[in-house]
Design a protein around this motif. Structure first.
Motif, PDB file in Angstrom:
ATOM      1  N   GLY A 190       0.829  -1.202   0.000  1.00 59.65           N
ATOM      2  CA  GLY A 190       0.000   0.000   0.000  1.00 59.65           C
ATOM      3  C   GLY A 190       0.854   1.239   0.000  1.00 59.65           C
ATOM      4  N   GLY A 191       2.099   1.095   0.517  1.00 59.69           N
ATOM      5  CA  GLY A 191       3.076   2.141   0.387  1.00 59.69           C
ATOM      6  C   GLY A 191       2.649   3.471   0.963  1.00 59.69           C
ATOM      7  N   SER A 192       2.708   4.499   0.125  1.00 56.93           N
ATOM      8  CA  SER A 192       2.464   5.865   0.577  1.00 56.93           C
ATOM      9  C   SER A 192       1.034   6.035   1.081  1.00 56.93           C
ATOM     10  N   GLN A 534      -7.732  -0.843  -5.054  1.00 58.54           N
ATOM     11  CA  GLN A 534      -8.243  -2.005  -4.331  1.00 58.54           C
ATOM     12  C   GLN A 534      -7.909  -1.917  -2.840  1.00 58.54           C
ATOM     13  N   ALA A 535      -6.708  -1.437  -2.518  1.00 61.94           N
ATOM     14  CA  ALA A 535      -6.339  -1.283  -1.106  1.00 61.94           C
ATOM     15  C   ALA A 535      -7.226  -0.250  -0.418  1.00 61.94           C
ATOM     16  N   ILE A 536      -7.533   0.855  -1.120  1.00 60.58           N
ATOM     17  CA  ILE A 536      -8.419   1.866  -0.537  1.00 60.58           C
ATOM     18  C   ILE A 536      -9.825   1.306  -0.347  1.00 60.58           C
ATOM     19  N   ALA A 537     -10.302   0.557  -1.355  1.00 60.09           N
ATOM     20  CA  ALA A 537     -11.652  -0.003  -1.274  1.00 60.09           C
ATOM     21  C   ALA A 537     -11.759  -1.024  -0.142  1.00 60.09           C
ATOM     22  N   GLY A 555      -7.552 -12.749  -6.532  1.00 60.02           N
ATOM     23  CA  GLY A 555      -7.408 -11.424  -5.965  1.00 60.02           C
ATOM     24  C   GLY A 555      -7.076 -10.335  -6.947  1.00 60.02           C
ATOM     25  N   GLU A 556      -6.966 -10.645  -8.227  1.00 59.34           N
ATOM     26  CA  GLU A 556      -6.669  -9.623  -9.223  1.00 59.34           C
ATOM     27  C   GLU A 556      -7.791  -8.587  -9.254  1.00 59.34           C
ATOM     28  N   PRO A 557      -7.477  -7.286  -9.178  1.00 56.85           N
ATOM     29  CA  PRO A 557      -8.522  -6.243  -9.122  1.00 56.85           C
ATOM     30  C   PRO A 557      -9.127  -5.964 -10.496  1.00 56.85           C
ATOM     31  N   THR A 558     -10.057  -6.805 -10.917  1.00 53.71           N
ATOM     32  CA  THR A 558     -10.633  -6.672 -12.262  1.00 53.71           C
ATOM     33  C   THR A 558     -11.436  -5.391 -12.396  1.00 53.71           C
TER      34      THR A 558
END
Length: 1014
Positions: A190-192, A534-537, A555-558
């Motif tokens: 997710g980093g920054s 996807q991380a925000i969602a 887990g791929e964010p389609t």
């Protein structure tokens, strides 16, 4: 060489639990050791195995000869880290990837033949492979190869040096702040976004996370547009679909090919990012080779400058696409013939043809495009050459004969400025070339020692790229002719990129290198942006983004990929690299701004949890970086900056209003606590002024046997009275001891909070336990509130059924509470029949709020109906004031005086005077009506002398004494004299002469209120 294994655990009855947990990463050595000890796959023993594995001592277990296969037998492991062997370095380079941890986890989780893979751990990366190279690859890109020479030619060496320095200092300060945050704990995938959200809270995190997502998405558009520009101008110019109208045709070609390229890249990302992973080393090699070729070309110019030339007509630069020789006529077999340029500027190829006036008056000059490092051309390129769109690209030092009123003719092979150039525009175009500093922090899960590698790798990458950019600015200005530098697309040098004609051995090194570099960067943007969304969602802080948290089975964010492609298409439809660059500059600058803000806030708050291992930071550096980011936003494009700020502000307010409540221990909460403490201390330093007075309510709320609120309309009335302003404390008292009723206290507070939320009431709730209700109420009246935020009024409901109640405790508690409130010098509001009061959903279309003003209370009775009328429930109700007069008073004059009094208070109300007999008006009412402070203020307004004021004060004392004696006489059956007084100067003299201790109610209306600012 490491070997990749696919382990298929066999599930049986006894080992089903182990099989279910087989998705955890398993080290290679454990797979060999599995035959000797089946328990190694069990979760509780995994820690023991890893300890045994790293132990330098020989185990006593009979593990067999295979235990030491593939082991590192060095005596000290640090030797391998500090002095890696060549084969180890090549092995790491061969396995190099620019993808983040989450991307590879998705790939490893794919199902093949219905069997779930067990991820085999790969050797964790160090600083060079894990942070330095990815940051270098992300920072160096399309702007370096396609626009830096044009920026140097337009802004000059000094202006370009200022642009590069500002942007590099901005990213360096941001990297210092980021290093402090990244080393203060573990930064997962997710980093920054993770750093900002956990440091500044979900509101800031969501707003900045979406800005970073939009920036990454538009970066994909930028790289795709760069790819198509290289393809259509330098590689396959014949592939253009539209030919007519040079400017519009090029934009349409960019849109068509850009859309096709975007769909192709999206398909590659959708099928699997492992294909992107396999090409990561190729993309990195292209960047490195292109830069090396550029420096090699600079060195070669010292020995032998390249043979590329540029043709000038007068002082105007020409495109040499349609002619070979820079001459008007040619000598062919001793015959003079016209050249190709003659045919372009003249009506025919014959010498007597009608030609362009400027063409006839000026000579053609052919000069070297790259004079070389020692040619002294650096003096001509020090200063900028800004101009409007359509302006000729000219060499100022070249002699020419100007022609009057010659509008730019785009049919002639002149070079023009395609856009209006100015300093701030170049800042916005250049800044995307220094983004990409987050690549190391995004890969923290892949690093052997993230807290050491992220600061060192990121700062070293920024210093390296800053040196490359600054050196390129100086070298370009010192080697290349100014008119060639300002030729954005290289039309004057046979449609070669300007940096390409400088490179050695061939311009194709730059063309091919930059092409693959832009392709790789575009693929990485399309890979990283959906996972960020996807991380925000999945954090759940933005409700309408929930759908983008789902994807394929692995887990791929389609869905996130589809949205990313749609937004990326918007940037491609702009069809201009120069127009897209400032857009993503805004979003990245906003992200960097909040990274600096997060570090500054955490440092200034000095929270105990703020203990970063990276020590070379300071809040002043973070504040300087934040200020520089904000300045660059408005310098590069003030309207884009405003749009970005508005977008972030809207997202912030949406998360605050509708988002999920998250407690991440963020710095904003700590900042709020510090601000609250500071405000409370300041409130106690000085007494409250009348202008700031408002009722601060302590609401006595009763709970029933089920600990539910007994009178919810009391909370409704409080909401209508307060309208969310000021202090409101809702309290309740439980009988018993806290040891036995601790759970009831928590339940009661939860019910109070739920009732307050239902009534849209903002305030605080508190439940106390006391041995009896009277002591509990007394405790609340005395101690509720904190510091300067204390209540000044108590609101309670009238006790229901007190006449029929056999137990006298209810009425006794009510009376004692009144006494406690009076002793505390607080106002008391008692709501009778509170259950019949209107709710917040009701709207009273007519009616009146009646105030019986018998006792002059300082204005509270006037203020309460005014506050009620501000609420939408009571807004259409009128306000009526009823006051009491004696039979002998002048009621008409009293009404006029009261109307004047209300006018000074700025209140709109109807006034009614009710005449009553003396026997109906108690002496207590007269005594409380005019207090000593109000009398003193009135005497000042009457402008009496000091002696008269002292006499009047003695008269007031005597009158109060006489009032008490009158009450005693009345109790003994005596008939008191009528009390009458009019507070004017004439009446005062008359009163002194008659020595009558009487007063009139109307005298208070002649007094201007001391609280007239309410």
């Amino acid at each position: 060489m490491p070997t990749n294994f696919t382990v298929v655990p066999v599930e049986d009855g006894s080992n089903s639990a182990a099989g279910a947990g087989g998705s955890k990463p398993v080290h290679v050595s454990k797979l060999f050791d599995e035959e000797q000890n089946d328990d190694n796959l069990q979760g509780p023993h995994s820690g023991d195995d890893s300890q045994r594995e790293s132990s330098p001592f020989i185990s006593s277990d009979d593990d067999g000869e295979h235990y030491y296969e593939g082991k590192n037998m060095a005596l000290f492991e640090e030797e391998m880290d500090s002095h890696p062997m060549v084969s180890s370095l090549l092995n790491k380079l061969a396995n190099y990837t620019n993808l983040t941890q989450g991307v590879r986890e998705h790939e490893e989780a794919e199902n093949e033949d219905g069997v779930r893979r067990v991820a085999v751990t790969v050797p964790q990366m160090g600083t060079f492979i894990g942070v330095y190279l990815p940051c270098m690859q992300n920072i160096l890109g399309v702007i370096l190869f396609l626009r830096l020479t044009w920026i140097v030619g337009t802004a000059g060496i000094l202006g370009s040096f200022a642009i590069v320095s500002m942007c590099c200092i901005c990213t360096l300060l941001t990297a210092i702040s980021m290093s402090a945050i990244a080393t203060n704990g573990v930064v997962p995938a997710g980093g920054s976004y993770y750093m900002i959200s956990r440091s500044l809270g979900p509101e800031f995190g969501g707003a900045v996370g979406l800005c970073l997502y939009l920036g990454t998405t538009f970066a994909g558009s930028l790289y795709i547009l760069g790819t198509i520009e290289i393809l259509l101008i330098y590689i396959v110019p014949t592939a253009r679909v539209f030919e007519e109208g040079e400017g519009a045709a090029m934009a349409n070609n960019m849109r068509v090919y850009g859309t096709c390229c975007l769909l192709l890249m999206a398909l590659v990302v959708f099928v699997g990012v492992k294909y992107v992973n396999k090409l990561a080393l190729v993309f990195l090699a292209c960047v490195v080779l292109s830069i090396m070729a550029t420096y090699a070309g600079v060195i070669k110019t010292i020995i032998e400058p390249p043979e590329f030339t540029v043709c000038l007509l007068g002082n105007r630069s020409l495109t040499n696409e349609k002619f070979e020789t820079c001459a008007k006529t040619l000598n062919v077999k001793n015959n003079t013939v016209t050249s190709d340029l003659w045919s372009i500027f003249c009506s025919s190829k014959y010498p007597n043809a009608t030609c362009d006036e400027y063409f006839m008056l000026n000579n053609l000059t052919e000069m070297q495009a790259i004079p070389g490092l020692l040619s002294g051309v650096i003096k001509d390129n020090l200063w900028g050459n800004y101009g409007p769109a359509g302006m000729f690209i000219e060499k100022k030092s070249q002699n020419s004969v100007e022609v009057q009123d010659t509008p730019p003719d785009r049919l002639k092979p002149y070079l023009f400025n395609d856009i209006t150039t100015y300093f701030t525009l170049l800042v916005g175009i250049y800044f995307p070339s220094v983004t990409g500093i987050m690549a190391g922090s995004n890969r923290s899960g892949d690093l052997r020692d993230a807290q050491r590698s992220i600061p060192i790798g990121t700062i070293m990458a920024i210093l390296t790229t800053s040196f490359i950019y600054i050196s390129c600015v100086v070298l370009f200005g010192a080697c290349i002719e100014g008119v060639v530098l300002r030729d954005k697309f290289g039309f004057s040098v046979k449609k070669n990129p300007v940096i390409g004609i400088l490179a050695w051995p061939s311009p194709w090194v730059i063309v091919i290198g930059s092409f693959f570099s832009c392709c790789g960067a575009g693929l990485q943007s399309l890979t990283g942006a959906p996972r960020l969304l996807q991380a925000i969602a999945r954090d759940g802080i933005i409700p309408f983004l929930q759908v983008f948290g789902h994807g394929k089975a692995n887990g791929e964010p389609t869905w996130a990929l589809l949205l990313t492609v749609g937004i990326c298409e918007i940037g491609i439809l702009i069809a201009s690299l120069d127009a897209v660059a400032p857009i993503l500059s805004m979003f990245f600058l906003m992200c960097y701004l909040f990274v600096n803000l997060a570090c500054a806030v955490q440092t200034l708050l000095r929270t105990p949890n703020w203990r970063p291992r990276f020590k070379f930071y300071h809040w002043t550096l973070s504040f300087l970086g934040m200020s520089l980011c904000l300045s660059l936003m408005f310098v590069s494009s003030w309207y884009y900056a405003l749009v970005a700020i508005v977008i972030a502000g809207c997202i912030y307010k949406y998360i605050e209003y509708r988002g999920a409540v998250k407690e991440w221990g963020d710095g904003i909460r700590g900042l709020s606590l510090n601000a609250a403490r500071y405000a409370l201390i300041r409130l106690e330093e000085a007494p409250l002024h009348t202008k700031n007075w408002r009722p601060q309510l302590l609401v006595m709320c009763k709970l029933d046997s089920d600990l539910a609120v007994k009178h919810p309309r009391l909370l409704s009335f409080t909401t209508q009275l307060k309208a969310g302003k000021g202090l409101t404390i809702v309290c309740s008292v439980l009988e018993g001891t806290y040891m036995t009723r601790g759970n009831d206290v928590k339940t009661g507070e939860q019910n109070l909070k739920a009732a307050m939320v239902a009534e849209r009431m903002k305030g605080f709730s508190h439940v106390v336990v006391s041995s009896n209700l009277r002591d509990g109420f007394s405790l609340l009246v005395q101690s509720a509130g904190l510091g300067g935020m204390k209540h000044n009024a108590v609101l309670m409901a009238w006790p229901a059924g007190w006449k029929q109640a056999r137990d006298l405790s209810a009425r006794r508690n009510f009376i004692e509470t009144i006494k406690e409130t009076t002793a505390a010098h607080q106002a008391l509001l008692v709501a009778k029949n509170i259950d019949h009061f209107p709710s917040n959903l009701e709207r009273l279309k007519e009616g009146s709020i009646d105030v019986w003003w018998i006792v002059h209370d300082g204005g509270l009775l006037m203020l309460l109906p005014f506050l009620l009328s501000q609420h939408k429930v009571w807004r259409k109700c009128k306000m009526r004031i009823f006051t009491v007069a004696q039979m002998d008073d002048n009621s008409i004059q009293m009404k006029k005086d009261l109307q004047v009094f209300l006018y000074h208070l700025r209140l709109d109300a109807e006034v009614e005077v009710v005449e009553m007999h003396d026997s109906d008006i108690s002496a207590f009412t007269y005594e409380k009506t005019l207090m000593m402070e109000q009398r003193s203020q009135m005497l000042k307004q009457m402008q009496l002398s000091r002696t008269e004021r002292e006499r009047e004060a003695q008269l007031i004392h005597d009158r109060n004494t006489a009032s008490h004696s009158t009450m005693n006489d009345k109790a003994a059956g005596a008939t008191p004299d009528r009390v009458h007084m009019t507070w004017t100067k004439d009446k005062l003299i008359h009163e002194r002469n008659r020595h009558r201790e009487s007063m009139g109610v109307k005298d208070m209306f002649n007094m201007k209120p001391e609280w007239e600012t309410l």
